[in-house]
Enzyme design. Sequence first.
Site, PDB file in Angstrom:
ATOM      1  CG  ASP A  81     -50.661  99.730 -80.773  1.00  0.00           C
ATOM      2  OD1 ASP A  81     -50.383 100.296 -79.701  1.00  0.00           O
ATOM      3  OD2 ASP A  81     -49.941  98.845 -81.279  1.00  0.00           O
ATOM      4  CG  ASP A 128     -49.319 101.849 -75.663  1.00  0.00           C
ATOM      5  OD1 ASP A 128     -49.842 100.955 -74.974  1.00  0.00           O
ATOM      6  OD2 ASP A 128     -48.260 101.679 -76.289  1.00  0.00           O
ATOM      7  CD  GLU A 129     -52.123  97.146 -76.886  1.00  0.00           C
ATOM      8  OE1 GLU A 129     -52.573  96.714 -77.968  1.00  0.00           O
ATOM      9  OE2 GLU A 129     -51.179  96.609 -76.280  1.00  0.00           O
TER      10      GLU A 129
END
Length: 357
Positions: A8, A103-104
């Site tokens: 993350d 983003d993860e």
Amino acid sequence: MRKIIHVDMDCYFAAVEMRDFPEYRGKPLAVGGSRERRGVISTCNYEARRFGVRSAMATAYAQKLCPDLILVPGRMQVYKDVSSQIRAIFSRYTELIEPLSLDEAYLDVSDCKLHKGSATLIAEAIRRDILAETGLTASAGVAPVKFLAKVASDLNKPNGQYVIPPDKVPEFIRTLSLRQIPGVGKVTAEKLSSLGLNTCGDVQTYPKQELITRFGKFGAVLIERAQGIDDRGLSVSRERKSVGVETTLAQDIYTLEQCQQVMPGLIQELSTRLSRSAKDRQIHKQVVKLKFSDFKQTTIEHRSNDVSVMMFYELLAQAIARQDGRGIRLLGVAVGLSDKSLISEVDPLQTQLVLSI
């Protein structure tokens, strides 16, 4: 036993802005829409979070909490480009990657031979590579199952990692708050708390059949999660499930007629997006979404393989019936996409909105 890593990125959009514009560093910063356009915060840095600013918060409210908040509109193409760099780093270690957003992502490194096959060392290496090649920090969680890896990635932020070894799962899970389990929202957590259920340990001793009776399928899943069980594999191929477009209005509107004036622009943009990104996919439902002045929202959907402009207007009328006098701040339209591609016999008009209808 599987080895799952959840990576993350730390306050991703804001971190990219601080990397590219050093003058933002050390100051409260948020990426989002302006208060004049009644926007919301997409993400913010840790300096802003100290003032109580959070993602999905109305920009106007965020600026009340933090009058010195620096607000930038965001550069989505830049964020996508950096995300592609990060994805390339992941692929050095495994082909089993499940992206959750820009983003993860989940990574299954069970078969990775690098770093002696240690998921802990692999996670450290991935984070080092990301920092060296993008200038951004990432946090990671390592566990034998997906949901625990995601929980773990939040426990040592920012720029850290947390490992839950298989033999430590029973001990860790016993005291884990139910609010930390992905999918347990505020309302559900309050319902569980009213039954005396606040931790996974509480669920372990609660009558299973009563949980299933009260909560149905979710109750059965909760029983598994409370024991550290999560048999889900990684969804390596993640085709988009829907295409939609929405707009936050400059001022609240209140009538069906006002909403109808907004619809043509939304429908035209939806048609453009469909033809660009989902022209070979079968449609299985139409959706209209309203968000009200109290930030609560409602969606109405209609299942069909055909797309009808008139149906969007019918769904809009049904959604307006739930207004209860509230102002409408956001209006959106979308279509759901099935996993199947269109076959040649299907009328190609089913893949686009016929605006003349």
